[in-house]
Scaffold this motif. Structure first.
Motif, PDB file in Angstrom:
ATOM      1  N   TYR A 112       8.590   3.833  -8.093  1.00 54.87           N
ATOM      2  CA  TYR A 112       8.750   4.539  -6.788  1.00 54.87           C
ATOM      3  C   TYR A 112       9.510   5.685  -6.858  1.00 54.87           C
ATOM      4  N   ARG A 113       9.115   6.731  -6.277  1.00 52.45           N
ATOM      5  CA  ARG A 113       9.810   7.916  -5.970  1.00 52.45           C
ATOM      6  C   ARG A 113       9.966   8.552  -4.689  1.00 52.45           C
ATOM      7  N   GLU A 114      11.206   8.869  -4.293  1.00 53.99           N
ATOM      8  CA  GLU A 114      11.419   9.512  -2.871  1.00 53.99           C
ATOM      9  C   GLU A 114      10.524  10.544  -2.555  1.00 53.99           C
ATOM     10  N   GLU A 115      10.350  11.443  -3.702  1.00 56.85           N
ATOM     11  CA  GLU A 115       9.586  12.801  -3.441  1.00 56.85           C
ATOM     12  C   GLU A 115       8.136  12.583  -3.086  1.00 56.85           C
ATOM     13  N   LYS A 116       7.623  11.264  -3.916  1.00 58.03           N
ATOM     14  CA  LYS A 116       6.239  10.910  -3.605  1.00 58.03           C
ATOM     15  C   LYS A 116       6.107  10.087  -1.914  1.00 58.03           C
ATOM     16  N   ALA A 117       7.257   9.548  -1.722  1.00 54.06           N
ATOM     17  CA  ALA A 117       7.144   9.056  -0.424  1.00 54.06           C
ATOM     18  C   ALA A 117       7.184   9.994   0.675  1.00 54.06           C
ATOM     19  N   LYS A 118       7.790  11.105   0.320  1.00 50.03           N
ATOM     20  CA  LYS A 118       8.011  12.501   1.307  1.00 50.03           C
ATOM     21  C   LYS A 118       6.679  12.981   1.505  1.00 50.03           C
ATOM     22  N   GLU A 119       6.078  13.165   0.136  1.00 53.44           N
ATOM     23  CA  GLU A 119       4.504  13.566   0.289  1.00 53.44           C
ATOM     24  C   GLU A 119       3.630  13.032   1.180  1.00 53.44           C
ATOM     25  N   GLN A 158      14.341  -8.530  -2.472  1.00 48.23           N
ATOM     26  CA  GLN A 158      15.257  -7.955  -1.914  1.00 48.23           C
ATOM     27  C   GLN A 158      15.101  -6.122  -2.329  1.00 48.23           C
ATOM     28  N   ARG A 159      14.869  -6.220  -3.584  1.00 48.05           N
ATOM     29  CA  ARG A 159      14.519  -4.753  -4.168  1.00 48.05           C
ATOM     30  C   ARG A 159      13.451  -4.006  -3.325  1.00 48.05           C
ATOM     31  N   LEU A 160      12.394  -4.883  -3.375  1.00 47.90           N
ATOM     32  CA  LEU A 160      11.124  -4.210  -2.696  1.00 47.90           C
ATOM     33  C   LEU A 160      11.479  -3.927  -1.032  1.00 47.90           C
ATOM     34  N   TYR A 161      12.346  -5.073  -0.532  1.00 44.93           N
ATOM     35  CA  TYR A 161      12.559  -4.553   1.065  1.00 44.93           C
ATOM     36  C   TYR A 161      13.302  -3.526   1.394  1.00 44.93           C
ATOM     37  N   ASP A 162      14.339  -3.448   0.241  1.00 43.83           N
ATOM     38  CA  ASP A 162      15.143  -1.997   0.048  1.00 43.83           C
ATOM     39  C   ASP A 162      14.224  -0.708  -0.009  1.00 43.83           C
ATOM     40  N   LEU A 163      13.342  -0.821  -0.753  1.00 40.38           N
ATOM     41  CA  LEU A 163      12.227   0.257  -0.670  1.00 40.38           C
ATOM     42  C   LEU A 163      11.618   0.524   0.504  1.00 40.38           C
ATOM     43  N   TYR A 164      11.240  -0.540   1.303  1.00 36.46           N
ATOM     44  CA  TYR A 164      10.985  -0.541   2.666  1.00 36.46           C
ATOM     45  C   TYR A 164      11.664   0.131   3.455  1.00 36.46           C
ATOM     46  N   LEU A 165      12.959  -0.036   3.551  1.00 30.71           N
ATOM     47  CA  LEU A 165      14.010   0.281   4.387  1.00 30.71           C
ATOM     48  C   LEU A 165      14.236   1.900   3.977  1.00 30.71           C
ATOM     49  N   SER A 166      13.906   2.201   2.811  1.00 28.17           N
ATOM     50  CA  SER A 166      13.990   3.799   2.241  1.00 28.17           C
ATOM     51  C   SER A 166      12.922   4.347   3.033  1.00 28.17           C
ATOM     52  N   LEU A 167      11.565   3.688   2.791  1.00 21.58           N
ATOM     53  CA  LEU A 167      10.454   4.485   3.349  1.00 21.58           C
ATOM     54  C   LEU A 167      10.707   4.651   4.916  1.00 21.58           C
ATOM     55  N   VAL A 168      11.144   3.783   5.617  1.00 20.78           N
ATOM     56  CA  VAL A 168      11.292   4.158   7.182  1.00 20.78           C
ATOM     57  C   VAL A 168      12.090   5.315   7.373  1.00 20.78           C
ATOM     58  N   LYS A 169      13.350   5.234   6.449  1.00 21.73           N
ATOM     59  CA  LYS A 169      14.168   6.208   6.695  1.00 21.73           C
ATOM     60  C   LYS A 169      13.371   7.552   6.373  1.00 21.73           C
ATOM     61  N   ILE A 170      12.870   7.875   5.398  1.00 20.62           N
ATOM     62  CA  ILE A 170      12.033   8.990   4.755  1.00 20.62           C
ATOM     63  C   ILE A 170      11.237   9.406   6.030  1.00 20.62           C
ATOM     64  N   GLY A 222       0.747  -1.318  -0.019  1.00 23.49           N
ATOM     65  CA  GLY A 222       0.078   0.046   0.096  1.00 23.49           C
ATOM     66  C   GLY A 222       0.912   1.513   0.133  1.00 23.49           C
ATOM     67  N   ALA A 223       1.968   1.328   0.966  1.00 28.41           N
ATOM     68  CA  ALA A 223       2.734   2.635   0.968  1.00 28.41           C
ATOM     69  C   ALA A 223       3.522   2.807  -0.294  1.00 28.41           C
ATOM     70  N   LEU A 224       3.926   1.581  -0.749  1.00 29.93           N
ATOM     71  CA  LEU A 224       4.609   1.782  -2.098  1.00 29.93           C
ATOM     72  C   LEU A 224       4.028   2.263  -3.153  1.00 29.93           C
ATOM     73  N   ILE A 225       2.758   1.728  -3.433  1.00 30.82           N
ATOM     74  CA  ILE A 225       1.905   2.059  -4.382  1.00 30.82           C
ATOM     75  C   ILE A 225       1.201   3.669  -4.089  1.00 30.82           C
ATOM     76  N   SER A 226       1.248   3.963  -3.072  1.00 36.40           N
ATOM     77  CA  SER A 226       1.047   5.500  -2.733  1.00 36.40           C
ATOM     78  C   SER A 226       2.203   6.505  -2.852  1.00 36.40           C
ATOM     79  N   SER A 227       3.595   5.550  -3.229  1.00 37.99           N
ATOM     80  CA  SER A 227       4.633   6.578  -3.418  1.00 37.99           C
ATOM     81  C   SER A 227       5.251   6.310  -4.791  1.00 37.99           C
ATOM     82  N   SER A 228       4.190   5.885  -5.660  1.00 34.74           N
ATOM     83  CA  SER A 228       4.645   5.558  -7.127  1.00 34.74           C
ATOM     84  C   SER A 228       4.240   6.590  -7.838  1.00 34.74           C
TER      85      SER A 228
END
Length: 522
Positions: free
Chosen positions: A370-377, A410-422, A300-306
């Motif tokens: 996936y984009r970091e700017e979308k995750a920040k939004e 692994q690629r997906l999990y790396d995105l989740y790690l990125s999300l937590v950091k953001i 869900g969070a990755l989709i909302s950050s796409s």
């Protein structure tokens, strides 16, 4: 004539199968509906008798069918419990207490708000609470158990804010292992009316050898017990009346979700849990959802950050409302025992499939857009509307690597790690939780949060201060201060220097009761 007898026999057998099917449903329900069993047994006996008489002929046969169906209907629904629930009168559960005062000398107190350290201090615990804090050697206490804690660092007891411990077969063992791993309190994320009554009577909170159950919902809301918005509203009202702390959503259709949130907002009760990926997490946050678990669930969070979130959301698995909101299904789910049985199967299925889709093309599209700017939004919306997050990284890792290919996982999990950091950088409020009932899982969660480059102070806050704030319990826990509960962890090394030092437990104090490392290891 022979063909007619065969057809009549077949019809009679089908009628008996129907009635015995009803008995089976009642057996699934509970043992309290003895009168329904009696009615059905009498009905079957009467039909068997009539089948062998001259009355089982001609126009009377359809009447017997109608009679049997009426009796079956009565047997199914006459035994249903009343929906009127007596309002729960809130009461504060008593904190347990060690049978002795406890004096800890020469330790360093870690301030979970700032990370500052105060060295060479003494802490006096009595009646389950911190009674006094002063420089070492200045506190006098008669008949106290005195511990020389030179070189030790004291922090509040760890809080695991997403667990399923109560009601499991190994509950007592899990509780003991939690305490051995520094957990002095936890948020239970599933419950029932029966477990609520046990908890309100003092169960799961009164032992100095176990962590405390801090908060618990009633039954998890699903498409089985809340198939329509109207039923969802009744569900929320009944849960509120029964004294639940929050409504746990396990996954429902958007219309049911919105009706649930709207009614909960009126009643002032938090809604927490899963948000299926066919819903926009930003809108969910704006509508008042209190705590998102597992990043929403199913990507869900990755989709909302796409950058292609609308397309991905349209492809996301939806609740089959044509089936769950069908009047026949809705009516059948009024049978409490049948509903309970089907609901258990749904939750089991949902748990086993909640790692998300296994379509490599779709997963690759999620990764590539996936984009970091979308995750920040998304993170900024969470901050604005005070929507908490419980990432449960160990659960996310397990779900991903049990589903898609290892490289994609692994690629997906790396995105989740990125999300937590953001989330951490943007100031989203987060707490540590693990799902399941494993006693040592909180330490695995610490390690995963470290992989996400969360600072040691923030990891410590996620498992102490933040959980207390989330529960509205900062007066009781979350920091080492006078008046707070004497639920503490003594560490061999400074937890502000390294996340790894959170593993180095020397002792656990639960309600002033001192548990040595040797005792914990045993």
């Amino acid at each position: 004539m022979k063909q007619r007898k065969i057809l009549m026999t077949i019809g009679f057998v089908l009628l008996l199968v129907l009635l015995f099917g009803v008995v089976l449903v009642l057996m699934i329900s509970s043992g309290e509906r003895w009168f329904a069993y009696l009615i059905l047994a009498a009905c079957v006996g009467l039909l068997v008798f009539l089948r062998n008489t001259k009355f089982w002929r001609g126009w009377r046969v359809p009447l017997f069918w109608i009679f049997a169906l009426v009796v079956a209907w009565t047997g199914l629904f006459s035994g249903q419990p009343a929906t009127n629930i007596q309002p729960y009168i809130p009461q504060k559960l008593e904190q347990p207490s060690a049978p002795y005062p406890l004096l800890l000398n020469n330790l360093a107190i870690v301030d979970t708000r700032t990370g500052n350290l105060t060295f060479n201090m003494s802490i006096l615990c009595d009646n389950g609470k911190i009674k006094d804090i002063a420089p070492a050697g200045t506190i006098k206490a008669d008949n106290a158990k005195i511990i020389d804690a030179t070189g030790k660092y004291v922090v509040p007891g760890y809080l695991n804010m997403h667990m399923h411990v109560i009601g499991e077969e190994d509950t007592l063992e899990s509780m003991a292992l939690l305490l051995a791993n520094g957990v002095t309190g936890f948020r239970q994320m599933s419950g029932s009316a029966e477990l609520l009554k046990e908890w309100r009577s003092g169960a799961f909170t009164s032992s100095t050898d176990q962590p405390a159950l801090l908060t618990m919902p009633g039954g998890i809301m699903t498409p089985i017990n809340a198939p329509t918005p109207e039923i969802a509203v009744k569900f929320v009202r009944q849960q509120h009346e029964s004294g639940v702390d929050f409504i746990k959503v396990g996954g429902v259709s958007p219309d049911v979700f919105h009706a649930t949130q709207a009614e909960a907002n009126k009643l002032g009760i938090p809604v927490e849990g899963h948000v299926l990926p066919d819903m926009d997490l930003k809108e969910v946050s704006k509508n008042g959802f209190h705590s998102v678990e597992h990043f929403g669930i199913n990507f869900g969070a990755l989709i909302s950050s796409s950058t292609d979130e609308n397309t991905l959301r349209a492809q996301a698995t939806e609740i089959p409302t044509k089936f769950t909101q069908n009047p026949i299904f809705v009516h059948l789910m009024k049978i409490q025992g049948l509903q309970h049985y089907v609901n258990e199967q749904f939750i089991t299925w949902g748990t086993n499939t909640s790692g998300g889709a296994n379509d490599e093309t779709q997963l690759t599209h999620i990764i590539n857009t996936y984009r970091e700017e979308k995750a920040k939004e998304l993170a900024d919306v969470y901050v604005q509307y005070n929507t908490w997050q419980c990432p449960t990284m160990v659960r996310m890792h397990a779900g991903l690597f049990n589903g898609s290919s290892e490289a994609t996982a692994q690629r997906l999990y790396d995105l989740y790690l990125s999300l937590v950091k953001i989330y951490d950088m943007e100031g989203v409020k987060m707490m540590a939780g693990t799902d399941g009932s494993e006693g040592d899982a909180i330490h695995k969660e610490f390690d995963e949060l470290e992989k996400a480059d969360i600072s040691p102070l923030h990891v410590l806050q996620m498992t102490t201060l933040n959980g207390a704030e989330f529960l509205g319990r900062l007066d009781d826990m979350g920091t080492v201060e006078v008046g707070k509960y004497a639920d503490l962890v003594l560490l061999d090394a400074n937890p502000i220097e390294s996340v790894q030092n959170l593993h180095k437990i020397d002792a656990v104090i639960r309600a002033g009761s001192y548990h040595t490392k040797e005792e914990l290891d045993s």
